[in-house]
Design a protein around this motif. Structure first.
Motif, PDB file in Angstrom:
ATOM      1  N   ASP A  70      27.108 -14.502  -5.251  1.00  0.00           N
ATOM      2  CA  ASP A  70      26.424 -15.831  -4.920  1.00  0.00           C
ATOM      3  C   ASP A  70      26.063 -16.101  -3.838  1.00  0.00           C
ATOM      4  O   ASP A  70      25.615 -17.376  -3.429  1.00  0.00           O
ATOM      5  N   THR A  71      26.642 -15.339  -2.740  1.00  0.00           N
ATOM      6  CA  THR A  71      26.390 -16.022  -1.301  1.00  0.00           C
ATOM      7  C   THR A  71      26.232 -14.750  -0.289  1.00  0.00           C
ATOM      8  O   THR A  71      27.134 -13.736  -0.537  1.00  0.00           O
TER       9      THR A  71
ATOM     10  N   PHE B  84      31.864 -16.700   0.166  1.00  0.00           N
ATOM     11  CA  PHE B  84      32.341 -15.801  -0.929  1.00  0.00           C
ATOM     12  C   PHE B  84      33.821 -16.154  -1.256  1.00  0.00           C
ATOM     13  O   PHE B  84      34.191 -16.113  -2.389  1.00  0.00           O
ATOM     14  N   LYS B  85      34.527 -16.316  -0.196  1.00  0.00           N
ATOM     15  CA  LYS B  85      35.952 -16.227  -0.361  1.00  0.00           C
ATOM     16  C   LYS B  85      36.451 -17.616  -0.930  1.00  0.00           C
ATOM     17  O   LYS B  85      37.342 -17.636  -1.811  1.00  0.00           O
ATOM     18  N   THR B  86      35.628 -18.488  -0.382  1.00  0.00           N
ATOM     19  CA  THR B  86      35.910 -19.984  -1.464  1.00  0.00           C
ATOM     20  C   THR B  86      35.592 -19.931  -2.556  1.00  0.00           C
ATOM     21  O   THR B  86      36.300 -20.289  -3.482  1.00  0.00           O
ATOM     22  N   LEU B  87      34.566 -19.349  -3.083  1.00  0.00           N
ATOM     23  CA  LEU B  87      33.964 -19.341  -4.335  1.00  0.00           C
ATOM     24  C   LEU B  87      34.795 -18.385  -5.382  1.00  0.00           C
ATOM     25  O   LEU B  87      34.983 -18.676  -6.484  1.00  0.00           O
ATOM     26  N   THR B  88      35.351 -17.109  -4.692  1.00  0.00           N
ATOM     27  CA  THR B  88      35.952 -16.075  -5.547  1.00  0.00           C
ATOM     28  C   THR B  88      37.565 -16.248  -5.471  1.00  0.00           C
ATOM     29  O   THR B  88      38.080 -15.485  -6.098  1.00  0.00           O
TER      30      THR B  88
ATOM     31  N   THR C 283      19.011   1.744 -11.028  1.00  0.00           N
ATOM     32  CA  THR C 283      17.932   0.912 -10.616  1.00  0.00           C
ATOM     33  C   THR C 283      16.966   0.500 -11.658  1.00  0.00           C
ATOM     34  O   THR C 283      17.111   1.109 -12.671  1.00  0.00           O
ATOM     35  N   PRO C 284      16.350  -0.717 -11.561  1.00  0.00           N
ATOM     36  CA  PRO C 284      16.695  -1.854 -10.471  1.00  0.00           C
ATOM     37  C   PRO C 284      17.999  -2.321 -10.486  1.00  0.00           C
ATOM     38  O   PRO C 284      18.600  -2.780 -11.530  1.00  0.00           O
ATOM     39  N   VAL C 285      18.696  -2.564  -9.330  1.00  0.00           N
ATOM     40  CA  VAL C 285      19.666  -3.337  -9.195  1.00  0.00           C
ATOM     41  C   VAL C 285      19.442  -4.791  -9.229  1.00  0.00           C
ATOM     42  O   VAL C 285      18.538  -5.337  -8.307  1.00  0.00           O
ATOM     43  N   LYS C 286      19.856  -5.534 -10.106  1.00  0.00           N
ATOM     44  CA  LYS C 286      19.649  -6.931 -10.394  1.00  0.00           C
ATOM     45  C   LYS C 286      20.712  -7.638  -9.834  1.00  0.00           C
ATOM     46  O   LYS C 286      21.891  -7.403 -10.187  1.00  0.00           O
ATOM     47  N   VAL C 287      20.458  -8.618  -8.956  1.00  0.00           N
ATOM     48  CA  VAL C 287      21.551  -9.235  -8.263  1.00  0.00           C
ATOM     49  C   VAL C 287      21.790 -10.826  -8.963  1.00  0.00           C
ATOM     50  O   VAL C 287      20.495 -11.523  -8.739  1.00  0.00           O
ATOM     51  N   ASN C 288      22.876 -11.098  -9.599  1.00  0.00           N
ATOM     52  CA  ASN C 288      22.950 -12.354 -10.125  1.00  0.00           C
ATOM     53  C   ASN C 288      23.630 -13.609  -9.361  1.00  0.00           C
ATOM     54  O   ASN C 288      24.672 -13.478  -8.704  1.00  0.00           O
ATOM     55  N   ALA C 289      22.982 -14.749  -8.875  1.00  0.00           N
ATOM     56  CA  ALA C 289      23.733 -15.746  -8.325  1.00  0.00           C
ATOM     57  C   ALA C 289      23.648 -17.045  -8.946  1.00  0.00           C
ATOM     58  O   ALA C 289      22.824 -17.494  -9.810  1.00  0.00           O
ATOM     59  N   VAL C 290      24.920 -17.548  -8.928  1.00  0.00           N
ATOM     60  CA  VAL C 290      25.122 -19.109  -9.470  1.00  0.00           C
ATOM     61  C   VAL C 290      25.098 -19.879  -8.259  1.00  0.00           C
ATOM     62  O   VAL C 290      26.103 -19.754  -7.315  1.00  0.00           O
ATOM     63  N   LEU C 291      24.388 -20.910  -8.163  1.00  0.00           N
ATOM     64  CA  LEU C 291      24.381 -21.939  -7.021  1.00  0.00           C
ATOM     65  C   LEU C 291      25.366 -22.937  -7.332  1.00  0.00           C
ATOM     66  O   LEU C 291      25.011 -23.630  -8.451  1.00  0.00           O
TER      67      LEU C 291
ATOM     68  N   LEU D  18      18.934 -15.606  -0.139  1.00  0.00           N
ATOM     69  CA  LEU D  18      19.370 -14.590  -0.919  1.00  0.00           C
ATOM     70  C   LEU D  18      18.218 -13.910  -1.340  1.00  0.00           C
ATOM     71  O   LEU D  18      18.256 -12.597  -1.444  1.00  0.00           O
ATOM     72  N   LEU D  19      17.037 -14.647  -1.667  1.00  0.00           N
ATOM     73  CA  LEU D  19      15.911 -13.687  -1.962  1.00  0.00           C
ATOM     74  C   LEU D  19      15.288 -12.686  -0.982  1.00  0.00           C
ATOM     75  O   LEU D  19      14.830 -11.641  -1.109  1.00  0.00           O
TER      76      LEU D  19
END
Length: 329
Positions: free
Chosen positions: A122-123, A129-133, A154-162, A174-175
């Motif tokens: 996510d970051t 990261f430490k705050t979120l997780t 592959t492809p390695v897909k990266v999932n992020a929640v904002l 991130l992108l």
């Protein structure tokens, strides 16, 4: 095949291997964790492989996604993948993970037959990261993603929640980072699947917000519905290509009409939707000695009752009793 009354056919099976996780993401579970499923309630490795085999050989499933909780915590994971890779026809197989254990397992998973991975990140900022997780494991996730890419998952897909006030300004960074590292970035709207039932629509970072932020730095060209098919992510070509970015707008732009998924929880329950409040028990049938034909019949019956949509737009919507960690993403 697994067909419902609206003509949708489920060919994509999501299998939760465990409800346990080694992170405590704020949008998923409380800091103290949850009451985990008792070991006797969990499907055994043999039971998981048998159910996947029924889905693939008898019910028309062509893709299998292993999820959790955190699936890398499942001791028998590599063996499960290897046995499922031997099925005929062979399903496509992927894994959704927080990435912490990927550095040590990526090569073995690839050798066993896993095709690719989705990794949650996510970051780019270790402190956020430490705050979120609530865990200081940012470097492990970064290393795990690189190991997966190098192993050929592959492809390695990266999932992020904002999340508002935490990482809602990070979409362009991130992108850019994903493009630089040859990953495919996917942003996911926060969904009402947290154990605390604290989700609120007001203030949520929407797909529209994400796209507006990305367009401050990138030129995005819509890929189009023909390319999307039944995939949950709407995708855009980034700066003319070849990289793409996806947005999964489960809340504001639901994609239920094209849904092709069926879900199996770690304790052997069929779920027709992430947001369903009903489940159908296959574990009981397995352990009572039911033949494959009977289990397939029960699975078909469960999917026949799938609702038209998630119900998120209904004022009377209620979150599922079980959180994301228990039902699989």
């Amino acid at each position: 095949m697994l067909i419902d009354t609206y003509g949708r056919v489920a060919t994509d099976l999501r299998v939760s291997l465990t409800d346990r996780c080694n992170l405590r993401c704020t949008y998923c579970m409380p800091e103290e964790g949850l009451q985990w499923l008792a070991k006797p309630d969990l499907l055994t490795d043999d039971e998981i492989v048998r159910l996947i085999g029924i889905a693939v050989t008898d019910l028309g499933v062509t893709e299998v996604r292993f999820t959790g909780g955190e699936p890398l915590l499942r001791p028998g994971l590599v063996g499960i993948v290897e046995r499922c890779a031997a099925l005929a026809p062979r399903p496509k197989m992927s894994l959704t993970t927080n990435g912490i254990g990927l550095k040590r397992t990526a090569t073995a998973l690839k050798a066993a037959g896993l095709d690719r991975v989705n990794v949650s990140l996510d970051t780019l900022r270790p402190d956020v990261f430490k705050t979120l997780t609530r865990r200081d494991r940012h470097h492990d996730v970064i290393d795990g993603m690189a190991a997966a890419r190098d192993a050929g998952l592959t492809p390695v897909k990266v999932n992020a929640v904002l999340m508002p006030g935490l990482n809602d300004d990070e979409a362009p960074d991130l992108l850019a980072w994903a493009v630089e590292n040859d990953y495919e970035m996917r942003f996911i709207e926060q969904m009402p699947l947290d154990a605390q039932h604290g989700w609120k629509r007001d203030g949520m970072i929407t797909a529209g917000d994400i796209l507006e932020s990305l367009r401050t730095r990138f030129t995005l060209t819509a890929e189009g519905e023909d390319e999307r098919g039944s995939a949950p992510a709407e995708r855009w070509v980034v700066d003319g290509g070849p990289h793409r970015v996806g947005v999964i707008a489960s809340v504001t732009r639901p994609f239920c009409r094209a849904c092709d998924r069926t879900r199996l929880t770690a304790d052997g329950q069929v779920r027709t939707c992430l947001f369903a409040r009903e489940e159908s028990d296959l574990r009981g049938a397995l352990r009572s000695g039911a033949p494959d034909e009977e289990i397939a019949r029960l699975w078909k019956l469960a999917m026949w009752g799938k609702k038209a949509g998630s119900g998120l737009d209904d004022p009377s919507f209620l979150q599922p009793d079980r959180p994301m960690s228990a039902i699989g993403g």
